[in-house]
Design a protein around this motif. Structure first.
Motif, PDB file in Angstrom:
ATOM      1  N   GLY A 295       0.812  -1.211   0.000  1.00  0.00           N
ATOM      2  CA  GLY A 295       0.000   0.000   0.000  1.00  0.00           C
ATOM      3  C   GLY A 295       0.846   1.261   0.000  1.00  0.00           C
ATOM      4  O   GLY A 295       0.563   2.224  -0.714  1.00  0.00           O
ATOM      5  N   VAL A 296       1.885   1.265   0.801  1.00  0.00           N
ATOM      6  CA  VAL A 296       2.798   2.407   0.872  1.00  0.00           C
ATOM      7  C   VAL A 296       3.536   2.553  -0.451  1.00  0.00           C
ATOM      8  O   VAL A 296       3.639   3.651  -1.010  1.00  0.00           O
ATOM      9  CB  VAL A 296       3.795   2.233   2.034  1.00  0.00           C
ATOM     10  N   THR A 297       4.041   1.444  -0.957  1.00  0.00           N
ATOM     11  CA  THR A 297       4.774   1.471  -2.226  1.00  0.00           C
ATOM     12  C   THR A 297       3.897   2.013  -3.340  1.00  0.00           C
ATOM     13  O   THR A 297       4.313   2.900  -4.098  1.00  0.00           O
ATOM     14  CB  THR A 297       5.254   0.050  -2.597  1.00  0.00           C
ATOM     15  N   TYR A 298       2.688   1.508  -3.435  1.00  0.00           N
ATOM     16  CA  TYR A 298       1.814   1.932  -4.533  1.00  0.00           C
ATOM     17  C   TYR A 298       1.377   3.383  -4.381  1.00  0.00           C
ATOM     18  O   TYR A 298       1.245   4.101  -5.370  1.00  0.00           O
ATOM     19  CB  TYR A 298       0.603   1.006  -4.655  1.00  0.00           C
ATOM     20  N   ALA A 299       1.156   3.830  -3.155  1.00  0.00           N
ATOM     21  CA  ALA A 299       0.780   5.233  -2.936  1.00  0.00           C
ATOM     22  C   ALA A 299       1.885   6.162  -3.423  1.00  0.00           C
ATOM     23  O   ALA A 299       1.621   7.158  -4.106  1.00  0.00           O
ATOM     24  CB  ALA A 299       0.485   5.469  -1.455  1.00  0.00           C
ATOM     25  N   ILE A 300       3.113   5.847  -3.082  1.00  0.00           N
ATOM     26  CA  ILE A 300       4.243   6.682  -3.509  1.00  0.00           C
ATOM     27  C   ILE A 300       4.437   6.570  -5.014  1.00  0.00           C
ATOM     28  O   ILE A 300       4.596   7.579  -5.712  1.00  0.00           O
ATOM     29  CB  ILE A 300       5.518   6.290  -2.747  1.00  0.00           C
TER      30      ILE A 300
ATOM     31  N   ALA B 207      -0.700  18.899  -5.342  1.00  0.00           N
ATOM     32  CA  ALA B 207      -0.059  19.322  -4.098  1.00  0.00           C
ATOM     33  C   ALA B 207      -0.579  18.490  -2.924  1.00  0.00           C
ATOM     34  O   ALA B 207       0.189  18.108  -2.038  1.00  0.00           O
ATOM     35  CB  ALA B 207      -0.297  20.809  -3.855  1.00  0.00           C
ATOM     36  N   LEU B 208      -1.868  18.184  -2.942  1.00  0.00           N
ATOM     37  CA  LEU B 208      -2.437  17.335  -1.893  1.00  0.00           C
ATOM     38  C   LEU B 208      -1.877  15.912  -1.965  1.00  0.00           C
ATOM     39  O   LEU B 208      -1.648  15.273  -0.928  1.00  0.00           O
ATOM     40  CB  LEU B 208      -3.962  17.316  -1.987  1.00  0.00           C
ATOM     41  N   ILE B 209      -1.652  15.411  -3.168  1.00  0.00           N
ATOM     42  CA  ILE B 209      -1.049  14.081  -3.323  1.00  0.00           C
ATOM     43  C   ILE B 209       0.343  14.074  -2.698  1.00  0.00           C
ATOM     44  O   ILE B 209       0.699  13.178  -1.929  1.00  0.00           O
ATOM     45  CB  ILE B 209      -1.005  13.668  -4.800  1.00  0.00           C
TER      46      ILE B 209
ATOM     47  N   ILE C 252       1.811  11.976   0.610  1.00  0.00           N
ATOM     48  CA  ILE C 252       3.013  11.140   0.630  1.00  0.00           C
ATOM     49  C   ILE C 252       3.937  11.563   1.760  1.00  0.00           C
ATOM     50  O   ILE C 252       4.489  10.730   2.481  1.00  0.00           O
ATOM     51  CB  ILE C 252       3.724  11.188  -0.744  1.00  0.00           C
ATOM     52  N   VAL C 253       4.112  12.874   1.919  1.00  0.00           N
ATOM     53  CA  VAL C 253       4.967  13.385   2.992  1.00  0.00           C
ATOM     54  C   VAL C 253       4.411  12.979   4.355  1.00  0.00           C
ATOM     55  O   VAL C 253       5.150  12.486   5.220  1.00  0.00           O
ATOM     56  CB  VAL C 253       5.133  14.915   2.889  1.00  0.00           C
TER      57      VAL C 253
ATOM     58  N   THR D 244       3.520   2.637   9.119  1.00  0.00           N
ATOM     59  CA  THR D 244       3.383   1.599   8.113  1.00  0.00           C
ATOM     60  C   THR D 244       4.318   1.808   6.931  1.00  0.00           C
ATOM     61  O   THR D 244       4.318   1.014   6.011  1.00  0.00           O
ATOM     62  CB  THR D 244       1.945   1.552   7.563  1.00  0.00           C
ATOM     63  N   ALA D 245       5.115   2.865   6.958  1.00  0.00           N
ATOM     64  CA  ALA D 245       5.943   3.229   5.795  1.00  0.00           C
ATOM     65  C   ALA D 245       7.153   2.322   5.620  1.00  0.00           C
ATOM     66  O   ALA D 245       7.865   2.465   4.636  1.00  0.00           O
ATOM     67  CB  ALA D 245       6.374   4.688   5.886  1.00  0.00           C
ATOM     68  N   GLY D 246       7.406   1.406   6.502  1.00  0.00           N
ATOM     69  CA  GLY D 246       8.506   0.460   6.309  1.00  0.00           C
ATOM     70  C   GLY D 246       9.869   1.060   6.526  1.00  0.00           C
ATOM     71  O   GLY D 246      10.812   0.737   5.820  1.00  0.00           O
ATOM     72  N   HIS D 247      10.013   1.945   7.510  1.00  0.00           N
ATOM     73  CA  HIS D 247      11.305   2.589   7.801  1.00  0.00           C
ATOM     74  C   HIS D 247      12.274   1.594   8.388  1.00  0.00           C
ATOM     75  O   HIS D 247      12.007   0.759   9.122  1.00  0.00           O
ATOM     76  CB  HIS D 247      11.134   3.766   8.751  1.00  0.00           C
TER      77      HIS D 247
END
Length: 109
Positions: free
Chosen positions: A56-61, A91-93, A97-98, A106-109
């Motif tokens: 989900g994180v990968t696809y969002a970015i 800009a909202l997109i 992401i930020v 959940t960003a996998g840091h």
């Protein structure tokens, strides 16, 4: 290393989409070859990212930055118009992401 792969995947996808525009429905050989090569490379790199970063994180970015980049390329290279609502939406997109990267666990840091 996975973030580097994601940046490369987005770059290849963006180049591939730009070439797709110039391929005229896969009727021009070299833009078609570039499109397929770039898409294959982008998906391969994306598969490497998915080994460590949630899908989900990968696809969002991937999709969010792809939208912004290809819209900018469309504006510069193809004369596509971007009105204020389109710019605000992009800009909202980017803001989303930020927020995900800075505040989400959940960003996998």
């Amino acid at each position: 290393m996975h973030w580097f792969y994601l940046v490369l995947a987005i770059a290849f996808e963006t180049i591939g989409t730009t070439a797709l525009k110039t391929s005229e429905g896969f009727t021009k050989l070299w833009p078609s070859v570039i499109t397929l090569g770039c898409f294959f490379t982008a998906l391969f790199l994306l598969s490497l990212v998915l080994k460590t970063v949630p899908v989900g994180v990968t696809y969002a970015i991937w999709s969010g930055l792809g939208i912004v980049l290809i819209s900018a390329i469309g504006w510069v290279a193809f004369g596509q118009k971007l009105d204020l609502p389109a710019i605000l939406g992009m800009a909202l997109i980017v803001a989303g992401i930020v927020v995900m990267q800075v505040f989400s666990n959940t960003a996998g840091h």
